[in-house]
Scaffold this motif. Structure first.
Motif, PDB file in Angstrom:
ATOM      1  N   LYS A   1      40.823  34.028   3.145  1.00 55.30           N
ATOM      2  CA  LYS A   1      40.694  35.438   2.126  1.00 55.30           C
ATOM      3  C   LYS A   1      41.836  36.113   1.993  1.00 55.30           C
ATOM      4  O   LYS A   1      41.641  37.330   1.805  1.00 55.30           O
ATOM      5  CB  LYS A   1      39.473  36.193   2.792  1.00 55.30           C
TER       6      LYS A   1
ATOM      7  N   GLY B   1      44.250  36.238  -2.735  1.00 58.66           N
ATOM      8  CA  GLY B   1      42.776  36.370  -2.215  1.00 58.66           C
ATOM      9  C   GLY B   1      41.730  36.713  -3.034  1.00 58.66           C
ATOM     10  O   GLY B   1      40.527  36.795  -2.811  1.00 58.66           O
TER      11      GLY B   1
ATOM     12  N   ASN C   1      35.905  25.780  -4.554  1.00 56.21           N
ATOM     13  CA  ASN C   1      35.378  24.577  -3.647  1.00 56.21           C
ATOM     14  C   ASN C   1      35.142  23.383  -4.357  1.00 56.21           C
ATOM     15  O   ASN C   1      34.144  23.581  -5.385  1.00 56.21           O
ATOM     16  CB  ASN C   1      34.286  25.173  -2.580  1.00 56.21           C
TER      17      ASN C   1
ATOM     18  N   CYS D   1      41.098  34.845  -5.790  1.00 60.32           N
ATOM     19  CA  CYS D   1      40.234  33.814  -6.242  1.00 60.32           C
ATOM     20  C   CYS D   1      39.966  32.596  -5.420  1.00 60.32           C
ATOM     21  O   CYS D   1      40.639  32.411  -4.388  1.00 60.32           O
ATOM     22  CB  CYS D   1      41.039  32.741  -7.480  1.00 60.32           C
ATOM     23  N   SER D   2      38.735  32.164  -5.244  1.00 58.26           N
ATOM     24  CA  SER D   2      38.878  30.651  -4.429  1.00 58.26           C
ATOM     25  C   SER D   2      37.918  29.735  -5.263  1.00 58.26           C
ATOM     26  O   SER D   2      37.472  30.072  -6.339  1.00 58.26           O
ATOM     27  CB  SER D   2      37.960  31.165  -3.181  1.00 58.26           C
TER      28      SER D   2
ATOM     29  N   SER E   1      45.564  31.152  -4.447  1.00 61.82           N
ATOM     30  CA  SER E   1      44.605  32.069  -4.351  1.00 61.82           C
ATOM     31  C   SER E   1      44.572  33.555  -5.216  1.00 61.82           C
ATOM     32  O   SER E   1      43.980  34.399  -4.754  1.00 61.82           O
ATOM     33  CB  SER E   1      44.372  32.276  -2.757  1.00 61.82           C
TER      34      SER E   1
ATOM     35  N   HIS F   1      42.289  22.142  -4.849  1.00 60.87           N
ATOM     36  CA  HIS F   1      42.256  22.918  -3.567  1.00 60.87           C
ATOM     37  C   HIS F   1      43.764  23.575  -3.489  1.00 60.87           C
ATOM     38  O   HIS F   1      43.993  24.703  -2.598  1.00 60.87           O
ATOM     39  CB  HIS F   1      41.950  22.139  -2.330  1.00 60.87           C
TER      40      HIS F   1
ATOM     41  N   PRO G   1      43.339  26.762   3.208  1.00 60.07           N
ATOM     42  CA  PRO G   1      42.518  27.866   2.844  1.00 60.07           C
ATOM     43  C   PRO G   1      43.219  28.881   2.926  1.00 60.07           C
ATOM     44  O   PRO G   1      44.287  28.902   3.760  1.00 60.07           O
ATOM     45  CB  PRO G   1      41.389  27.720   3.776  1.00 60.07           C
ATOM     46  N   SER G   2      43.245  30.175   2.029  1.00 61.73           N
ATOM     47  CA  SER G   2      44.047  31.286   2.152  1.00 61.73           C
ATOM     48  C   SER G   2      43.555  32.320   3.221  1.00 61.73           C
ATOM     49  O   SER G   2      43.977  33.480   3.437  1.00 61.73           O
ATOM     50  CB  SER G   2      44.029  31.871   0.846  1.00 61.73           C
TER      51      SER G   2
ATOM     52  N   GLU H   1      37.800  28.408   5.634  1.00 67.24           N
ATOM     53  CA  GLU H   1      38.768  28.178   7.059  1.00 67.24           C
ATOM     54  C   GLU H   1      38.072  27.980   8.118  1.00 67.24           C
ATOM     55  O   GLU H   1      38.431  27.453   8.991  1.00 67.24           O
ATOM     56  CB  GLU H   1      39.666  29.589   7.060  1.00 67.24           C
TER      57      GLU H   1
ATOM     58  N   THR I   1      33.920  28.137  -8.945  1.00 70.74           N
ATOM     59  CA  THR I   1      35.125  29.043  -8.695  1.00 70.74           C
ATOM     60  C   THR I   1      34.257  30.264  -8.310  1.00 70.74           C
ATOM     61  O   THR I   1      33.261  30.582  -8.493  1.00 70.74           O
ATOM     62  CB  THR I   1      35.688  29.157  -9.991  1.00 70.74           C
TER      63      THR I   1
END
Lengths: 432, 432, 432, 432
Positions: free
Chosen positions: D270, B271, B276, B273-274, B268, B264, D267-268, A247, B299
């Motif tokens: 986090k 929170g 890029n 998972c993410s 999530s 994207h 974005p989350s 972020e 990931t």
């Protein structure tokens, strides 16, 4: 002996072939035609032309898509080793490779002709069925190739100069020859058109060989030539660790991806506009929010107005996409060409002259089929703005059905002599 | 003199610093640790360990993100010049740089310890306030730098080997040391874990220095370590002239841009998972429909299950995006690490041992804060699958508040001796 | 008195205006032209024509974009109250409102003429400068309006029938009149063309009034008419609470948004294709992952081949977008029309006949400017497939410079009589 | 008899059930609780409370998501027929349905309790296994249903008022009861919090029944409640005929589709933020460039700061997407709630009181699991801003495992009496 006979007899096919093959072996891409341009300048001076080169003939700020200084220097050094004339090369340093040559032949109209000199970054075919390879004049410059025929254009330019100097007494007016750098990517003509060399020109014309047009055909006025513009758009964002705090980044790739989709979603204005995002380079590491994206695109329009319309829409998309992700946007013009409207009066002269030459079999006065682009159009506009007349000619030169910009491209060398004849006859006709 | 006293006395701080600084000067990135690994193998053999290296300890197909053959060769040649031992380097050719070393000290449990050896592609700081620069042990390998502390890890691994060989009679069991390549990008551990070296291991542990953790602090079980996977997705489309017939192309960039946005836009999982997309490289020329796009992404999951969940969603997006534009998709795994669950029993042993060492002041049994990733987790899983016990330790090493992977990174060298002491004491404690 | 004179004298301008204004007051949208069609059927039967209506003339499965049963029923009830003939309306229930009428006039060619009957869902202008309002024949059906001239088309169809019945002895062959429902949205012609009514037809023609074409102009062959197809694409996903577990949903809106962008990013095939997503309706609640999305779009092509090319690309985008988000896709054709190639022989006949009529001043044999669409093209293709000849005529009818489908649309009623004359003369000419 | 005994005895379970079932039969959605609110006002007045309603207790500009005037009027009329008290209903016209009631019981602290009154637009289950159906108190208002338990909340509010009025002499201070409209969609609390009614309040508390929490469980401080904001974003573009001149339109759907993808790609933080585009309605006709798009979305944050962070990012995406397509953007807040921090001191009081009541078996002081949202948080913030103390209580009320907002939702009526007891005891405890 009348002037037409003199012109015909004066042309040396051997000269043309020798010169063309010499240029073919030493291809130089846009802005670094140091060898080609300095040899041309030398020969023209020796024929009695007044020479202008370097910054005196080019508006520095209007040059587009200049290579970096390392490349400029590397090519300059090589040109020196390959027979470039240092006398002229000095002024060309840094990418000022245009050559203008003037010959006063009495009072009368000022007539300009344009020839382009640059090659492309393509590795030339080495197979035996590729004539330059078979006849041993394949490119000596690794990675570069004359695959658009500009070697031929330059050779006819030099031969025209010679013929002109020999029939000088039949001419009443001034002949101006322009040898232009960086036609590929439509980068080189604008800076000449904004300089002073064309200020007093009454007539201007140029031609391009086309491997897709049948041999012995000619289009007197290539009116289908499209306007085009080339840009690099750089999105400047900010990096961040993608796992820990994405972020905090400003994601330049998301901005560029959004722009790419929306640019392609622009309307085609009923087929009058098109746009292509040809390259996108973004990101530094797999786990970093991409801090930068370089998006290379071009626009095209069936005329300049359409090209500008689509550009405006494109800029808006780029700017809003950038802001969407808190990125800064930097757009750099990398090339540009206008659409063409050839002067009907010169078209008629060209038609008449080509009919008189014992070579052309299919003569088309005006054609809108070819949708290529040419930055010679900048010079045409300049001359037209001063009430002058301008025309762009297409010469059929097919030999092996290979397209331009391919490693097997070639053109029929036999088109060179009649093209020289045509160019000179047009001038004679105008000056009558 | 009891064994603890012996261990303490046996450790040479000077050795540690000398070795670490030597490694620091010759950083080698993942899979080309030819100098480092061959020196390590030589020293371990001289200490009486049985050495395994090359393909005998690594499953070839499970190596990820191998450099191309030109790079492999360049680094190998340089390693030779910089003092690598050709005796061992031969087997390492092509990127087989793992070293396994075993020492039988009587019947008993088999205990393994892991140390990583690779550096990163970063130009090291040359300012005087950067200790390696000031103390003259800055990187001699342009563009590469030990900026994650693996030079220290390797140095403590060698010192541990020496101490173990000196207190051998106090040990009842077998010690196995693993020097792992390519921990950066989580590429190197998997191929060791799928080989045979760990088949009989009962206990395994490793540590990582952390510049963000205060000096003298230790986390016995780093349970916050996240699962991660690294992939390159290549979209294979088809080029076309963008002005003349764009409809004949298969636009790989449009596919990749669509994929990027949709990747994207994945949820999530609260929170857990993410994802890029870190890099996108696409296109050949401004006026060509982009025939290819290479999209590099990663990931992450708070545990392996989440990492797999987000991967599955990602693959679906990639495949459908490719098909949308008639492109072929090729996805290559470039790295992988699991989430960690440290064994509570070893955590207790580590806690006890670190309490006995006159250095650690803040001892945390288990911590979930650090959201980094480690492919040592593959080895942990392998050992756990065989009913063995595994733990991953964090060692506070802050010296200048610089983050890992920055050009000014450094760690406090004084942590090396207590870490050696800890590792040996753990083994002694287990073998009691 | 020759036949041409008889035709001319037989036409009643008053009749035409009365009938047109009656239809204008009771506009009925596509598939529910119950009043209009039943009145037409009644009058044609009374003139001696053999009538076919309902399922006997329409292939049920080829009807497109049928209203729901509630709407069908509501319009049917109103039609009854507004003077529809229940005798014919019974067979039309459920949206079977086509009327076919045949008159045998001796052995000879079978000639078909098409007229469309449907109105649009637009609230008619009530200002006094709007002629229907001023002259008190404004729509009595709230929300619906004849704003494309089909009221006039139907009126001339009836007048033609009357004239034909009066000059019957001059004709050698069979006249078939088709009154088509649901031309708007190009929904109604296909089902007639796949039925049997046109199986034996040798010649077919139809016309459309155009408010953009100057009064007294005629285009004999409207060859610019574009192919078009209309579709509804429904994405079936799955809902989930957006705050608590969005990952459990299948997001139909994300799929539809991705599709929308990529559909618009399709190439235009040099202006030969276009596509529009005209409507998108998605979602149930602000805090719910959208479980459904209905995307309404159309494609167009300068010919049918291009229309199919762009459709294929569109379907691929829709399917892959749906799969990307684990949605099911359902695509329903909602309308379709072909491109037109008018038969040159009939064009010549039309040209000759219109020259003989004392009204048309600008007569264009063939024109490609108008880029509208017409599903009469389905009938043309059917007849041409059987070696018959077909043509689509444009009639200039400008009166107030208002576009079709606007609330102020109107056409010049004076075009009706000459159009009747033209249609009958063409038949006479063919049957000569 | 001590006060606790008096409280216990004073509560009528029959009353509670009767009142709740009455409200259940006449569900009214947000801002049109005319019947419910006027009945409540009447009863409270009869018990001696001072009543405030209409604009005197609500800041008009801070009301969000008001129905249109037609709906307001329809519901008002129906309420009248269903027994609403016109005496109070007059002031409530236009959606001013809050009721505030105050009872002075001597000098001392001012204690406020909040109850919500609104129902949802859901058709209630009619199966016999649905208790309201079986016991014949199913909704009489088609399409509306009390499926969140606010009927029960209102019933306990009235019973509390009665008990308070009966034990008045034991209280030293002022009791303020707030009956709030439009809690669903978090629309109604803000306008009360910005009004004057809470200006002097020292303590405030409220509760919500939860069908997911086991019966007999209580969470004294619901600290997991998330901040949320609801918005409608309208893109105003311009229509154009999609076939003829799409380039003249400003495509609101393309803007909204781009926004949708990019909003979901935020974005989350986090896992601390989330966003959902729940609805998108765009376009007028299949062949028209969509001139308008209405995008309904919500943001959520684990605290108010995160909710604002994600909102700011969302606004930027919306604005840039709109500008990208030359659209105007209009964003309207449709609801809002803050995150909650309950006062620890009241938590202790609630814990103590609930332990004394012979009903609650599982008492949790503070819990962060529930990630729902509540606009009572606006009132809490108001009171806290004045140094007062606030708490939000969760009451386990599971009866049939059906979720809130489903057509089969129900709660255990036996929780009402102990909740009344709890609320009164808390007040007594505070006023001690």
């Amino acid at each position: 002996m009348d002037v037409n006979q003199k012109i015909h007899n004066s042309i040396s096919k051997e000269n043309l072939i020798t010169t063309r093959r010499d240029f073919h072996q030493y291809p130089e891409p846009g802005w670094v035609e140091f060898r080609t341009a300095s040899i041309i300048a030398t020969k023209l001076r020796d024929l009695g032309f007044t020479i202008q080169t370097g910054k005196s003939i080019m508006e520095e700020k209007d040059r587009m898509g200049i290579p970096n200084s390392e490349e400029l220097s590397t090519h300059w050094q090589r040109a020196l080793l390959q027979g470039g004339n240092p006398e002229f090369m000095e002024a060309m340093k840094g990418g000022f490779t245009a050559v203008g040559a003037s010959l006063y032949c009495g009072d009368g109209p000022i007539i300009a002709m344009r020839f382009d000199m640059d090659a492309l970054e393509i590795e030339e075919a080495s197979e035996d069925n590729h004539l330059p390879s078979q006849k041993k004049f394949r490119s000596k410059n690794k990675r570069f190739m004359h695959c658009c025929g500009h070697d031929g254009h330059s050779a006819i330019g030099l031969e025209i100069a010679k013929v002109i100097s020999e029939i000088k007494e039949h001419l009443k007016g001034t002949i101006k020859l322009i040898f232009q750098p960086a036609e590929e990517g439509v980068r080189g003509a604008k800076c000449i058109s904004t300089g002073k060399f064309l200020d007093d020109v009454d007539y201007i014309y140029a031609c391009h060989f086309w491997s897709q047009m049948p041999l012995k055909s000619i289009v007197c006025g290539m009116n289908g030539t499209m306007a085009t513009s080339k840009f690099d758009a750089i999105f400047h964002g900010a990096p961040a660790h993608a796992g820990i705090e994405p972020e905090k980044g400003n994601n330049a790739l998301l901005a560029a991806a959004t722009a790419t989709l929306n640019l392609h979603a622009l309307p085609s204005f009923k087929g009058n506009c098109s746009l292509n995002v040809g390259k996108l380079i973004s990101g530094t590491g797999r786990n970093i929010v991409p801090p930068k994206a370089i998006l290379s695109f071009e626009t095209r329009g069936t005329n300049t107005k359409y090209d500008i319309l689509i550009q405006e829409r494109a800029f808006q998309i780029l700017h809003t996409s950038a802001t969407m992700q808190n990125c800064q946007l930097e757009v750099t013009p990398m090339g540009s060409a206008k659409s063409v409207e050839c002067n009907p009066e010169i078209i008629q002269i060209i038609k008449k002259c080509s009919e008189e030459i014992d070579f052309f079999e299919t003569i088309t006065p005006s054609d809108k089929e070819n949708r290529g682009s040419e930055d010679f159009t900048f010079m045409m506009e300049k001359v037209k703005a001063n009430k002058g007349k301008a025309c762009f000619i297409g010469i059929g030169a097919n030999i092996n059905n290979q397209g331009h910009h391919t490693r097997q491209f070639d053109f029929a060398e036999e088109v060179m002599a009649p093209t020289v004849e045509l160019f000179v006859k047009i001038a004679v006709e105008i000056m009558k």
